[in-house]
Design a protein around this motif. Structure first.
Motif, mmCIF file in Angstrom:
data_model
loop_
_atom_site.group_PDB
_atom_site.id
_atom_site.type_symbol
_atom_site.label_atom_id
_atom_site.label_comp_id
_atom_site.label_asym_id
_atom_site.label_seq_id
_atom_site.Cartn_x
_atom_site.Cartn_y
_atom_site.Cartn_z
ATOM 1 N N ASP A 1 34.624 41.921 40.962
ATOM 2 C CA ASP A 1 35.330 41.404 41.359
ATOM 3 C C ASP A 1 36.531 40.360 42.043
ATOM 4 N N THR B 1 38.315 35.800 42.894
ATOM 5 C CA THR B 1 38.918 35.375 42.164
ATOM 6 C C THR B 1 38.785 34.109 43.012
ATOM 7 N N ASN C 1 50.134 38.366 44.288
ATOM 8 C CA ASN C 1 50.416 38.931 43.197
ATOM 9 C C ASN C 1 48.802 39.902 43.011
ATOM 10 N N PHE C 2 47.995 39.490 44.033
ATOM 11 C CA PHE C 2 46.865 39.661 44.129
ATOM 12 C C PHE C 2 46.591 40.881 44.844
ATOM 13 N N TRP D 1 49.134 43.142 44.273
ATOM 14 C CA TRP D 1 49.886 43.797 43.532
ATOM 15 C C TRP D 1 48.928 44.475 42.828
ATOM 16 N N LYS D 2 48.244 43.032 42.487
ATOM 17 C CA LYS D 2 47.287 44.330 40.887
ATOM 18 C C LYS D 2 46.133 44.889 41.852
ATOM 19 N N LYS D 3 44.960 44.893 42.852
ATOM 20 C CA LYS D 3 44.587 45.554 43.113
ATOM 21 C C LYS D 3 44.576 47.014 43.882
ATOM 22 N N THR E 1 49.012 48.658 41.354
ATOM 23 C CA THR E 1 48.915 49.256 39.868
ATOM 24 C C THR E 1 48.024 49.376 39.943
ATOM 25 N N VAL E 2 47.070 50.091 40.691
ATOM 26 C CA VAL E 2 45.228 50.955 40.266
ATOM 27 C C VAL E 2 46.169 51.832 39.734
#
Length: 109
Positions: A75, A77, A100-101, A103-105, A108-109
């Motif tokens: 994964d 980016t 944001n990266f 937060w997403k990784k 919110t896992v």
């Protein structure tokens, strides 16, 4: 040619500060510390951001690492930051990308 010599001086100076000798004198150490040699192993998610005006490390290093990560199914980016060099980027938008990266990784896992 003078610009390339300046880049080499910057890179050698950084390597000496971190490891006590220029990279040319310790090629095995250069390989040991480079993350590209470990892409065949388990990896976390990566956000690679690189200034297109970086004088210390060319963007090609990040492109190569990004390509290698993708080749092994990781994964990753990649964001090329226009008109900026090495280090912290100017502009809130870049910090929003980082937040944001994470937060997403991570959250919110």
């Amino acid at each position: 040619e003078q610009e390339n010599a300046k880049k080499d001086d910057v890179q050698d100076g950084l390597f000496v500060q971190m490891f006590g000798k220029p990279g040319k004198e310790a090629p095995e150490l250069s390989m040991d510390i480079s993350p590209i040699f470990y892409v065949d192993q388990e990896q976390p998610a990566y956000l690679l951001m690189h200034g297109d005006s970086d004088q210390a490390v060319t963007p090609q290093f990040s492109y190569n690492f990004y390509d290698a990560l993708l080749k092994y199914g990781h994964d990753a980016t990649f964001v090329l930051v226009p008109r900026q060099g090495h280090g912290f980027f100017k502009g809130q938008g870049y910090y929003d990308i980082v937040l944001n990266f994470f937060w997403k990784k991570l959250v919110t896992v």
